[in-house]
Design a protein around this motif. Structure first.
Motif, mmCIF file in Angstrom:
data_model
loop_
_atom_site.group_PDB
_atom_site.id
_atom_site.type_symbol
_atom_site.label_atom_id
_atom_site.label_comp_id
_atom_site.label_asym_id
_atom_site.label_seq_id
_atom_site.Cartn_x
_atom_site.Cartn_y
_atom_site.Cartn_z
ATOM 1 N N ASP A 107 0.878 -1.172 0.000
ATOM 2 C CA ASP A 107 0.000 0.000 0.000
ATOM 3 C C ASP A 107 0.910 1.216 0.000
ATOM 4 O OD1 ASP A 107 -2.339 -1.514 0.096
ATOM 5 O OD2 ASP A 107 -2.324 -1.597 2.286
ATOM 6 N N ALA A 108 1.022 1.852 -1.159
ATOM 7 C CA ALA A 108 1.929 2.991 -1.331
ATOM 8 C C ALA A 108 1.254 4.280 -0.908
ATOM 9 C CB ALA A 108 2.334 3.114 -2.798
ATOM 10 N N THR A 113 3.348 6.394 -6.037
ATOM 11 C CA THR A 113 2.986 5.298 -6.939
ATOM 12 C C THR A 113 3.920 5.220 -8.151
ATOM 13 O OG1 THR A 113 1.304 6.673 -8.001
ATOM 14 C CG2 THR A 113 0.564 5.182 -6.247
ATOM 15 N N CYS A 114 4.336 6.346 -8.687
ATOM 16 C CA CYS A 114 5.261 6.323 -9.834
ATOM 17 C C CYS A 114 6.616 5.758 -9.422
ATOM 18 C CB CYS A 114 5.427 7.717 -10.429
ATOM 19 S SG CYS A 114 3.947 8.296 -11.276
ATOM 20 N N ALA A 122 1.965 -1.978 -10.002
ATOM 21 C CA ALA A 122 0.887 -1.240 -10.672
ATOM 22 C C ALA A 122 -0.270 -1.090 -9.698
ATOM 23 C CB ALA A 122 0.424 -1.991 -11.922
ATOM 24 N N PRO A 123 -1.003 0.029 -9.781
ATOM 25 C CA PRO A 123 -2.177 0.187 -8.915
ATOM 26 C C PRO A 123 -3.120 -0.999 -9.091
ATOM 27 C CG PRO A 123 -1.649 2.258 -9.975
ATOM 28 C CD PRO A 123 -0.780 1.204 -10.620
ATOM 29 N N THR A 136 -2.477 4.014 -2.110
ATOM 30 C CA THR A 136 -2.949 3.261 -3.271
ATOM 31 C C THR A 136 -2.434 1.828 -3.170
ATOM 32 O OG1 THR A 136 -2.890 5.254 -4.648
ATOM 33 C CG2 THR A 136 -2.922 3.126 -5.798
ATOM 34 N N PRO A 137 -3.335 0.840 -3.211
ATOM 35 C CA PRO A 137 -2.851 -0.541 -3.223
ATOM 36 C C PRO A 137 -2.156 -0.827 -4.553
ATOM 37 C CG PRO A 137 -5.243 -0.496 -3.430
ATOM 38 C CD PRO A 137 -4.785 0.922 -3.251
ATOM 39 N N MET A 138 -1.038 -1.540 -4.479
ATOM 40 C CA MET A 138 -0.270 -1.845 -5.685
ATOM 41 C C MET A 138 0.156 -3.309 -5.652
ATOM 42 S SD MET A 138 2.038 1.604 -6.171
ATOM 43 C CE MET A 138 2.232 1.373 -7.962
#
Length: 145
Positions: A107-108, A113-114, A122-123, A136-138
């Protein structure tokens, strides 16, 4: 600087203290998020702690947990005094080498995220708030190098 790793049972008390002190200094104090940093998961038998040492002291760390058949990376942190030197990237590369071809999740913090995408993440779900910070979960699928 040296990257080290250890299961909880093998961590010496001084190192364990310094790892959690680093996480609290950044996540609780610097980011002003009063939350239960010590969540019990550090002590799980399959939890693996990785950290970067400078002059014998941890200056960056993360943990890998087992999470429903996936490796879960969390608590990625670098001391303010050591940011901008690529230490988090070194930790991530070492972590992904250990994880290998396994599916990996995290979880970022959304503004990162980038950065995590550079490592094949990836998300994988909608953004959510955790302790007032957008996350955002990744996911990094098992076939990503």
């Amino acid at each position: 600087m040296t990257i080290r790793s250890s299961r909880f049972a093998d961590l010496d008390p001084r190192t364990a203290y310094r790892l959690w002190q680093l996480r609290i200094d950044v996540f609780v104090v610097e980011q002003e998020c009063p939350y239960p940093e010590l969540d019990g998961r550090d002590m799980e038998s399959d939890a693996l702690h990785l950290w970067v040492e400078d002059d014998g002291a941890p200056v960056g760390c993360l943990r890998i947990l087992e999470d429903s058949g996936s490796a879960r990376i969390g608590r990625v942190v670098v001391a303010r005094t050591h940011r901008g030197r690529g230490l988090a990237a070194e930790l991530m590369r070492a972590t992904l080498e250990l994880v290998g071809e396994r599916r990996c999740v995290l979880d970022a913090q959304s503004h990162l995220t980038c950065w995590y995408a550079r490592f094949g993440f990836a998300p994988s779900g909608p953004e959510f708030l955790e302790d007032g910070i957008p996350h955002t979960p990744m996911t990094r699928s098992g076939d990503t190098a």
